[in-house]
Design a protein around this motif. Structure first.
Motif, PDB file in Angstrom:
ATOM      1  N   LEU A 235      -3.797  64.461 -61.666  1.00 48.14           N
ATOM      2  CA  LEU A 235      -4.994  64.502 -62.073  1.00 48.14           C
ATOM      3  C   LEU A 235      -5.948  63.692 -61.431  1.00 48.14           C
ATOM      4  N   THR A 236      -6.896  63.868 -60.453  1.00 47.86           N
ATOM      5  CA  THR A 236      -7.536  62.969 -59.636  1.00 47.86           C
ATOM      6  C   THR A 236      -8.931  63.134 -60.058  1.00 47.86           C
ATOM      7  N   ASP A 237      -9.683  61.986 -60.155  1.00 48.96           N
ATOM      8  CA  ASP A 237     -11.272  61.978 -60.163  1.00 48.96           C
ATOM      9  C   ASP A 237     -11.814  61.208 -59.178  1.00 48.96           C
TER      10      ASP A 237
ATOM     11  N   GLY B 199     -12.378  55.276 -53.689  1.00 47.75           N
ATOM     12  CA  GLY B 199     -13.069  55.440 -54.969  1.00 47.75           C
ATOM     13  C   GLY B 199     -12.200  56.609 -55.875  1.00 47.75           C
ATOM     14  N   GLY B 200     -12.307  56.228 -57.101  1.00 46.59           N
ATOM     15  CA  GLY B 200     -11.534  57.404 -57.953  1.00 46.59           C
ATOM     16  C   GLY B 200     -10.239  57.040 -58.349  1.00 46.59           C
ATOM     17  N   ASN B 201      -9.656  57.994 -59.378  1.00 42.33           N
ATOM     18  CA  ASN B 201      -8.227  57.517 -59.890  1.00 42.33           C
ATOM     19  C   ASN B 201      -7.454  58.641 -59.887  1.00 42.33           C
ATOM     20  N   ARG B 202      -6.191  58.363 -60.136  1.00 47.49           N
ATOM     21  CA  ARG B 202      -5.379  59.574 -60.243  1.00 47.49           C
ATOM     22  C   ARG B 202      -4.149  59.129 -61.094  1.00 47.49           C
TER      23      ARG B 202
ATOM     24  N   ARG C  68     -15.955  64.848 -60.570  1.00 47.70           N
ATOM     25  CA  ARG C  68     -15.492  65.996 -60.254  1.00 47.70           C
ATOM     26  C   ARG C  68     -13.830  65.599 -60.440  1.00 47.70           C
ATOM     27  N   ILE C  69     -13.103  66.590 -61.202  1.00 40.87           N
ATOM     28  CA  ILE C  69     -11.647  66.509 -61.372  1.00 40.87           C
ATOM     29  C   ILE C  69     -10.885  67.177 -60.510  1.00 40.87           C
ATOM     30  N   THR C  70      -9.863  67.025 -59.982  1.00 40.64           N
ATOM     31  CA  THR C  70      -9.106  67.894 -59.339  1.00 40.64           C
ATOM     32  C   THR C  70      -7.676  67.723 -59.484  1.00 40.64           C
TER      33      THR C  70
END
Length: 215
Positions: free
Chosen positions: A146-148, A201-204, A130-132
């Motif tokens: 942009l956060t995934d 977890g995830g990247n921005r 998911r991308i937010t």
């Protein structure tokens, strides 16, 4: 570029010399694959830089004459990528408010910015992620994030994430060329980029874009 390309063109000759010696290569298939892969990436760089040059040439007189809302810019980039995102089961949640003030942009370049960002996410994220997208006004600039929820990049990778020859773990065919081009476009607009890995977890990736960039 010329030096790297020349070196790669000579690599097959060196490979043949080493095969004829007393010692054989431990993994000749690796060198053949590496040579072909990097040649392809050089062509990719040429193509991207050609796009940026063409964009620059088309907006010489009034480079920041176009006004566009951040939400609209993101939506316009997402439309042609809908099928590719659906095929990977990657969901995009655009939470950017329509009430944010418009950005003054160099449109040919700015149109490429979000296309490159989403293509980089498509290449790197596992299926089903998911991308937010969020944004807020900070003084005279918009901070667009942009956060995934994909695997968090290691800290050492974050330090070189804009290096065009950085290889992301697990996807050796993908280098950081898209993000390098994004850096050029954001810098052209007087902005800056931040890259973060998240504790859970995830990247921005955060784009800091001024409302009124100066020439």
């Amino acid at each position: 570029m010329v030096a790297v390309k020349t070196f790669l063109e000579l690599a097959p000759l060196k490979l043949a010399e080493e095969k004829g010696g007393d010692q054989s290569l431990r993994d000749p298939d690796f060198w053949r694959g590496y040579h072909q892969n990097v040649q392809g990436q050089i062509e990719k760089i040429n193509h991207l830089l050609g796009d940026l040059r063409a964009a620059s040439e088309s907006s010489t007189h009034r480079p920041f004459a176009t006004e566009i809302g951040p939400r609209a810019a993101v939506q316009r980039a997402l439309e042609p990528l809908g099928a590719a995102l659906a095929a990977r089961r990657i969901e995009v949640d655009n939470q950017i408010a329509e009430t944010l003030p418009p950005l003054h942009v160099d449109q040919p370049k700015f149109d490429r910015l979000f296309d490159l960002l989403f293509r980089d996410e498509l290449a790197m994220l596992p299926a089903g992620c998911r991308i937010t997208l969020t944004a807020e006004l900070q003084g005279q600039e918009v901070a667009l994030a942009l956060t995934d929820n994909g695997p968090a990049l290691p800290q050492e990778t974050l330090r070189v994430v804009l290096d065009p020859f950085t290889v992301t773990q697990g996807t050796p065919s993908e280098y950081g060329i898209n993000l390098m081009a994004c850096f050029f476009i954001v810098h052209h607009h007087g902005g800056r980029i931040e890259a973060q890995n998240l504790a859970g977890g995830g990247n921005r990736i955060i784009l800091h874009l001024p409302l009124h960039p100066s020439r």
